[in-house]
Design a protein around this motif. Structure first.
Motif, PDB file in Angstrom:
ATOM      1  N   THR A 101       0.865  -1.161   0.000  1.00  0.00           N
ATOM      2  CA  THR A 101       0.000   0.000   0.000  1.00  0.00           C
ATOM      3  C   THR A 101       0.905   1.215   0.000  1.00  0.00           C
TER       4      THR A 101
ATOM      5  N   ASN B 251     -10.525   4.958 -12.150  1.00  0.00           N
ATOM      6  CA  ASN B 251      -9.780   3.972 -11.370  1.00  0.00           C
ATOM      7  C   ASN B 251      -9.357   2.900 -12.360  1.00  0.00           C
TER       8      ASN B 251
ATOM      9  N   LEU C  89     -14.379   2.255 -13.026  1.00  0.00           N
ATOM     10  CA  LEU C  89     -13.264   1.310 -12.962  1.00  0.00           C
ATOM     11  C   LEU C  89     -13.052   0.709 -14.334  1.00  0.00           C
TER      12      LEU C  89
ATOM     13  N   LEU D 278      -3.119  -1.202  -8.981  1.00  0.00           N
ATOM     14  CA  LEU D 278      -4.366  -0.469  -8.795  1.00  0.00           C
ATOM     15  C   LEU D 278      -4.024   1.016  -8.739  1.00  0.00           C
TER      16      LEU D 278
ATOM     17  N   GLY E  34      -5.603   4.866  -8.691  1.00  0.00           N
ATOM     18  CA  GLY E  34      -6.807   5.629  -8.409  1.00  0.00           C
ATOM     19  C   GLY E  34      -7.115   6.613  -9.524  1.00  0.00           C
TER      20      GLY E  34
ATOM     21  N   ASP F 266      -7.240   9.572  -9.270  1.00  0.00           N
ATOM     22  CA  ASP F 266      -6.357  10.719  -9.085  1.00  0.00           C
ATOM     23  C   ASP F 266      -4.968  10.489  -9.694  1.00  0.00           C
TER      24      ASP F 266
ATOM     25  N   LYS G 268      -2.353   2.985  -5.781  1.00  0.00           N
ATOM     26  CA  LYS G 268      -2.953   2.672  -4.481  1.00  0.00           C
ATOM     27  C   LYS G 268      -2.416   1.370  -3.911  1.00  0.00           C
ATOM     28  N   LYS G 269      -2.169   0.393  -4.792  1.00  0.00           N
ATOM     29  CA  LYS G 269      -1.707  -0.911  -4.313  1.00  0.00           C
ATOM     30  C   LYS G 269      -1.136  -1.691  -5.502  1.00  0.00           C
TER      31      LYS G 269
ATOM     32  N   ASP H  99     -10.285  -3.679  -1.593  1.00  0.00           N
ATOM     33  CA  ASP H  99      -9.443  -2.545  -1.980  1.00  0.00           C
ATOM     34  C   ASP H  99     -10.194  -1.598  -2.916  1.00  0.00           C
ATOM     35  N   LEU H 100     -10.969  -2.157  -3.836  1.00  0.00           N
ATOM     36  CA  LEU H 100     -11.753  -1.332  -4.759  1.00  0.00           C
ATOM     37  C   LEU H 100     -12.836  -0.547  -4.012  1.00  0.00           C
TER      38      LEU H 100
ATOM     39  N   ASN I 205     -12.574   0.689  -1.174  1.00  0.00           N
ATOM     40  CA  ASN I 205     -11.930   1.780  -0.442  1.00  0.00           C
ATOM     41  C   ASN I 205     -11.496   2.921  -1.328  1.00  0.00           C
ATOM     42  N   LEU I 206     -11.677   2.796  -2.630  1.00  0.00           N
ATOM     43  CA  LEU I 206     -11.265   3.889  -3.522  1.00  0.00           C
ATOM     44  C   LEU I 206     -12.193   5.072  -3.418  1.00  0.00           C
TER      45      LEU I 206
END
Length: 187
Positions: free
Chosen positions: A38, A76, A108, A160, A162, A164, A168-169, A183-184, A186-187
């Motif tokens: 992370t 994403n 996504l 992964l 984001g 932005d 992310k990971k 994890d998705l 939490n985006l």
């Protein structure tokens, strides 16, 4: 192509196939947890370099049409580095396709970056239904995955990113989809 060349290519292909089968059979049956990282917020700035390099690429898709990866900016993005000769890569593709189907119309996008020849990627994509774009990078995809932290060059390797533009990971090895879905979320 001469008959002599064809025989030589066939022998080389059979040798690679035999080595692959040997490794696959003798590999431990236990599935190890994927290596994940992370990215801390303060390190996020350092992760934009590989993301910018990714978005700067234009790669051929499985049909041979060149596509700009910048088209995925602002979404994403789940980038899966894979190869047709990699058993865990092939095993996770149906689940990745299912995941893409679950996120149609959402923010996504899953993309696959194939580390193999254009003809091998095209043949593979023609045999299997893949619900997300697959691009051909050849061996340069390994270098790109290394910039994302895949120091060993192992496959599959998934990133992964984001909306932005921040990593992310990352995941090395076959994905654990329960963890990925968390994890998705939490985006």
């Amino acid at each position: 192509m001469t008959k002599k060349n064809l025989i030589a290519y066939t022998i080389v292909a059979l040798l690679f196939g035999a080595v692959g089968a040997y490794v696959g059979v003798n590999k431990s049956k236990e599935k190890a947890d994927p290596v994940t990282t992370t990215v801390a917020p303060e390190a996020a700035a350092a992760t934009t370099g590989p993301v910018n390099a990714l978005y700067a690429l234009s790669l051929p898709d499985a049909a041979g049409a060149t596509q700009a990866l910048a088209q995925w900016k602002g979404k994403n993005l789940l980038v899966n580095f894979w190869a047709p000769w990699c058993p865990p890569c092939v095993q996770e593709m149906p689940e990745l396709s299912e995941l893409q189907g679950e996120h149609v119309g959402k923010n996504l996008q899953i993309i696959g970056i194939g580390i193999d020849s254009a003809s091998n990627i095209a043949t593979f994509a023609g045999k299997f239904k893949i619900a997300y774009p697959v691009y051909v990078s050849g061996m340069s995809g390994t270098d790109l995955s290394r910039h994302f932290g895949n120091t060993t060059g192992g496959l599959p390797f998934t990133v992964l990113i984001g909306a932005d533009g921040q990593v992310k990971k990352t995941y090395l090895g076959r994905l654990k989809f329960d963890q990925l879905r968390a994890d998705l979320a939490n985006l």
